[in-house]
Design an enzyme around this catalytic site. Structure first.
Site, short mmCIF file in Angstrom:
data_model
loop_
_atom_site.label_atom_id
_atom_site.label_comp_id
_atom_site.label_asym_id
_atom_site.label_seq_id
_atom_site.Cartn_x
_atom_site.Cartn_y
_atom_site.Cartn_z
N THR A 35 -13.56 32.71 9.02
CA THR A 35 -14.89 32.76 8.43
C THR A 35 -15.28 34.19 8.10
O THR A 35 -14.95 35.12 8.83
CB THR A 35 -15.95 32.14 9.36
OG1 THR A 35 -17.25 32.38 8.81
CG2 THR A 35 -15.87 32.72 10.76
N TYR A 69 -17.13 17.00 -6.09
CA TYR A 69 -16.75 16.67 -4.72
C TYR A 69 -15.61 15.66 -4.67
O TYR A 69 -14.81 15.67 -3.72
CB TYR A 69 -17.96 16.20 -3.92
CG TYR A 69 -18.81 17.37 -3.50
CD1 TYR A 69 -18.46 18.14 -2.39
CD2 TYR A 69 -19.92 17.75 -4.24
CE1 TYR A 69 -19.21 19.24 -2.02
CE2 TYR A 69 -20.68 18.85 -3.87
CZ TYR A 69 -20.32 19.60 -2.77
OH TYR A 69 -21.04 20.71 -2.41
N HIS A 72 -21.56 21.70 8.34
CA HIS A 72 -21.83 21.59 6.90
C HIS A 72 -21.46 20.23 6.32
O HIS A 72 -21.41 20.07 5.10
CB HIS A 72 -21.10 22.70 6.13
CG HIS A 72 -21.66 24.07 6.38
ND1 HIS A 72 -20.96 25.23 6.15
CD2 HIS A 72 -22.87 24.46 6.86
CE1 HIS A 72 -21.70 26.27 6.47
NE2 HIS A 72 -22.86 25.83 6.90
N ASN A 112 -16.09 24.08 7.89
CA ASN A 112 -15.25 23.39 6.91
C ASN A 112 -15.65 21.93 6.79
O ASN A 112 -16.00 21.28 7.78
CB ASN A 112 -13.78 23.50 7.32
CG ASN A 112 -13.30 24.93 7.34
OD1 ASN A 112 -13.86 25.79 6.66
ND2 ASN A 112 -12.26 25.21 8.11
N VAL A 113 -15.53 21.40 5.59
CA VAL A 113 -15.90 20.01 5.33
C VAL A 113 -14.68 19.10 5.25
O VAL A 113 -14.81 17.90 5.05
CB VAL A 113 -16.76 19.88 4.05
CG1 VAL A 113 -18.09 20.60 4.23
CG2 VAL A 113 -16.02 20.43 2.83
#
Length: 237
Positions: free
Chosen positions: A177, A59, A110, A93-94
């Site tokens: 998506t 991450y 998310h 989306n993050v």
């Protein structure tokens, strides 16, 4: 009882294909650490327990890549809708590309890369932007910080709020998506029959009932659609 449709409201459902047009690899296409581990080793509570250093490294890499790219024309067009409409962005989306483009009302179902949180029950949350999280970096309660991301097997965030927004929207735009990750993908079904519903995605199985498919890159399709909607708002003013 479903909420009433608000004639000036637009809900945008966005996914990783939108950020991919900014040069940000999708989760499954990410290079580097993704090729070394199975998804459950870097994106699940079990993976976190077994290899926290690998999860943090993965991450940290994603966070650095997200910080290095810029919002694209589709992100900016979506933000421009706020000139004339109430706009809610519900994103899988993050990254923070919607925010950097200027959108102000965003639900990250998310989670968000730019935040870390503690692992105590209090879930203390900290904004870290592009900074890495290191093993041994603790929250105020003395628990290890982790990415503030919804991993596989964890409950998706803001789903009831997102569903209510979709149900009350006069226009719904689905962009980027594949409609394959649930429960977020199920939000398209919450849109009202009389709402204007548009889908712009490059990788999906079938067009949801009642949606108009607009083929092409989001960076081309979305700005053109936004111009049409802004002109509609101006003509009705």
């Amino acid at each position: 009882m479903k909420p009433e449709v608000q004639p000036n409201k637009i809900v945008v459902l966005s996914g990783s294909g939108l950020s991919a047009e900014s040069g940000l690899p999708t989760f499954r296409d990410s290079n580097g650490l993704w090729n070394q581990y199975a998804w459950h080793e870097v994106a699940s509570p079990e993976g976190w327990q077994a290899r926290p250093e690998a999860v943090l490294a993965f991450y940290n890499e994603r966070r650095a890549k997200a910080a290095a790219v810029a919002p694209n024309a589709a992100h900016r067009a979506i933000a421009a809708l706020e000139q004339a409409y109430e706009v809610v962005v519900v994103t899988q989306n993050v990254d923070d590309l919607h925010e950097r483009a200027g959108s102000t009302n965003i639900l990250h179902v998310h989670g968000e890369l730019i935040y870390a949180r503690g692992t105590s029950d209090a879930r203390l949350r900290y904004r870290i932007d592009a900074a890495p999280i290191t093993l041994g970096q603790l929250c105020e309660h003395g628990t290890q910080l982790r990415p503030d991301i919804v991993w596989f097997g964890e409950p998706t965030q803001f789903m009831e709020e997102a569903r209510a927004h979709v149900a009350s929207a006069a226009k719904v735009l689905v962009v980027g998506t594949s409609l394959s990750v649930y429960p977020a993908a199920g939000l398209v079904k919450a849109a009202r029959g009389r709402a204007e519903k548009v889908l712009n995605c490059l990788d999906f199985d079938k067009v949801p009932f009642g949606y108009t498919f607009m083929q092409g890159k989001a960076t081309e399709v979305v700005p053109a659609l936004v111009n049409t909607w802004l002109n509609q708002a101006q003509s009705q003013a």
